[in-house]
Design a protein around this motif. Sequence first.
Motif, short mmCIF file in Angstrom:
data_model
loop_
_atom_site.label_atom_id
_atom_site.label_comp_id
_atom_site.label_asym_id
_atom_site.label_seq_id
_atom_site.Cartn_x
_atom_site.Cartn_y
_atom_site.Cartn_z
N ASP A 90 -7.49 -11.99 42.50
CA ASP A 90 -8.19 -12.21 41.24
C ASP A 90 -7.63 -13.49 40.63
N ASN A 91 -8.31 -14.61 40.88
CA ASN A 91 -7.79 -15.88 40.34
C ASN A 91 -8.23 -16.13 38.91
N THR A 92 -8.68 -15.04 38.23
CA THR A 92 -8.98 -15.12 36.80
C THR A 92 -7.95 -14.37 35.96
N SER A 93 -6.90 -13.85 36.58
CA SER A 93 -5.89 -13.12 35.83
C SER A 93 -5.13 -14.06 34.91
N GLU A 94 -4.41 -13.49 33.95
CA GLU A 94 -3.66 -14.31 33.00
C GLU A 94 -2.63 -15.18 33.71
N LEU A 95 -1.92 -14.59 34.67
CA LEU A 95 -0.92 -15.34 35.42
C LEU A 95 -1.55 -16.49 36.18
N GLU A 96 -2.67 -16.20 36.84
CA GLU A 96 -3.38 -17.23 37.61
C GLU A 96 -3.86 -18.36 36.71
N LEU A 97 -4.46 -18.00 35.59
CA LEU A 97 -5.04 -19.03 34.72
C LEU A 97 -3.96 -19.90 34.09
N LYS A 98 -2.81 -19.33 33.78
CA LYS A 98 -1.72 -20.15 33.24
C LYS A 98 -1.32 -21.23 34.25
N ALA A 99 -1.17 -20.82 35.51
CA ALA A 99 -0.79 -21.78 36.55
C ALA A 99 -1.90 -22.80 36.79
N TYR A 100 -3.13 -22.35 36.78
CA TYR A 100 -4.29 -23.22 37.01
C TYR A 100 -4.41 -24.26 35.90
N LEU A 101 -4.30 -23.81 34.67
CA LEU A 101 -4.42 -24.73 33.54
C LEU A 101 -3.26 -25.73 33.52
N ARG A 102 -2.08 -25.27 33.89
CA ARG A 102 -0.93 -26.17 33.95
C ARG A 102 -1.16 -27.27 34.98
N LEU A 103 -1.74 -26.89 36.13
CA LEU A 103 -2.00 -27.88 37.17
C LEU A 103 -3.11 -28.84 36.74
N LEU A 104 -4.16 -28.30 36.12
CA LEU A 104 -5.23 -29.18 35.61
C LEU A 104 -4.69 -30.18 34.60
N ASP A 105 -3.79 -29.72 33.75
CA ASP A 105 -3.24 -30.60 32.73
C ASP A 105 -2.39 -31.71 33.35
N THR A 106 -1.85 -31.42 34.52
CA THR A 106 -1.06 -32.43 35.23
C THR A 106 -1.95 -33.48 35.89
N ILE A 107 -3.03 -33.04 36.55
CA ILE A 107 -3.85 -33.99 37.31
C ILE A 107 -4.95 -34.64 36.47
N ARG A 108 -5.38 -33.97 35.39
CA ARG A 108 -6.35 -34.53 34.43
C ARG A 108 -7.59 -35.13 35.10
N PRO A 109 -8.40 -34.32 35.77
CA PRO A 109 -9.64 -34.84 36.37
C PRO A 109 -10.65 -35.23 35.30
N GLU A 110 -11.65 -36.01 35.68
CA GLU A 110 -12.67 -36.40 34.71
C GLU A 110 -13.59 -35.24 34.37
N LYS A 111 -13.65 -34.26 35.26
CA LYS A 111 -14.50 -33.10 35.02
C LYS A 111 -14.02 -31.94 35.88
N VAL A 112 -14.29 -30.71 35.41
CA VAL A 112 -14.00 -29.51 36.19
C VAL A 112 -15.29 -28.73 36.33
N MET A 113 -15.64 -28.38 37.55
CA MET A 113 -16.80 -27.53 37.82
C MET A 113 -16.30 -26.15 38.24
N ILE A 114 -16.66 -25.14 37.47
CA ILE A 114 -16.26 -23.79 37.83
C ILE A 114 -17.50 -22.96 38.16
N TYR A 115 -17.36 -22.11 39.14
CA TYR A 115 -18.49 -21.31 39.57
C TYR A 115 -17.98 -20.04 40.23
N THR A 116 -18.91 -19.20 40.65
CA THR A 116 -18.53 -17.97 41.32
C THR A 116 -19.48 -17.71 42.47
N ILE A 117 -19.27 -16.61 43.14
CA ILE A 117 -20.04 -16.29 44.35
C ILE A 117 -21.53 -16.19 44.03
N ALA A 118 -22.35 -16.85 44.84
CA ALA A 118 -23.80 -16.77 44.66
C ALA A 118 -24.49 -16.27 45.93
N ARG A 119 -23.78 -16.35 47.07
CA ARG A 119 -24.38 -15.97 48.34
C ARG A 119 -23.45 -15.01 49.08
#
Length: 259
Positions: free
Chosen positions: A197-226
Amino acid sequence: MSTFLFDEIIFGPVNSRRLGVSLGVNLLPTNSKFCNYNCIYCECGWTPGKGQMKADFHAIDLVIEKLETFLKDYLAQKKTIDTITFAGNGEPTLHPDFKQIIEKTIELRNRYYQSAAISVLSNATMLHNQKVVSALKLVDNRILKLDSGIEATAKLINQPLGSYSNQVLIEQFATFEHRFIVQTMFLKGVHNGQNIDNTSELELKAYLRLLDTIRPEKVMIYTIARDTPSEHLEKISIERLLEIADLIRSLGLQVEVAG
């Protein structure tokens, strides 16, 4: 669950959740997947073992011929496209002539569809290759995968066939000076007896920390469609995706959501 392969070099256009009217280019074999990841959610199914993968890459001239024929005919019909997207049956940057194909595609885009973007969906595993990096710097949208800020989770979800390191990714992303897009698949479920579950609190803290480090111009988030090759995975609700999007925006980053 059933999955599928793209059986043509040029496919679509399709109405992409993230890119609008997207004309696909598959540089990889049309009868098997060719990738250095084995993502548990991949719509193309499981990656064959290293000894089973067929490096049957399409020749530059064939790719460009088919792309030009399509663009010429489509333009004659007065139809529009938003992007020419390199995706297909695996990782497009594995093609040995990837840079030359990108350069020739830019020429065709400028000739037929000047307003269309050129996009590459990549798992970011070839950023050690300077030819690949220089090719990606030429395109409009370099969309790079990052499915978890926790290395162990990323390995479980993406199942890389080679080495994987978040620290190496951070260093390689820096090459683009923030001019790249992060693409993240959010999901939950069970794979090989392990809970994900990469939406858990622990996962999101690590994810946001990494995003804040790399600072992309945009983030696209999605989920399973097929359908997914791993059968016990679940999509994330649009409500949860929107909550995650707000967390990303709190970092001052642009985000797009596709439920």
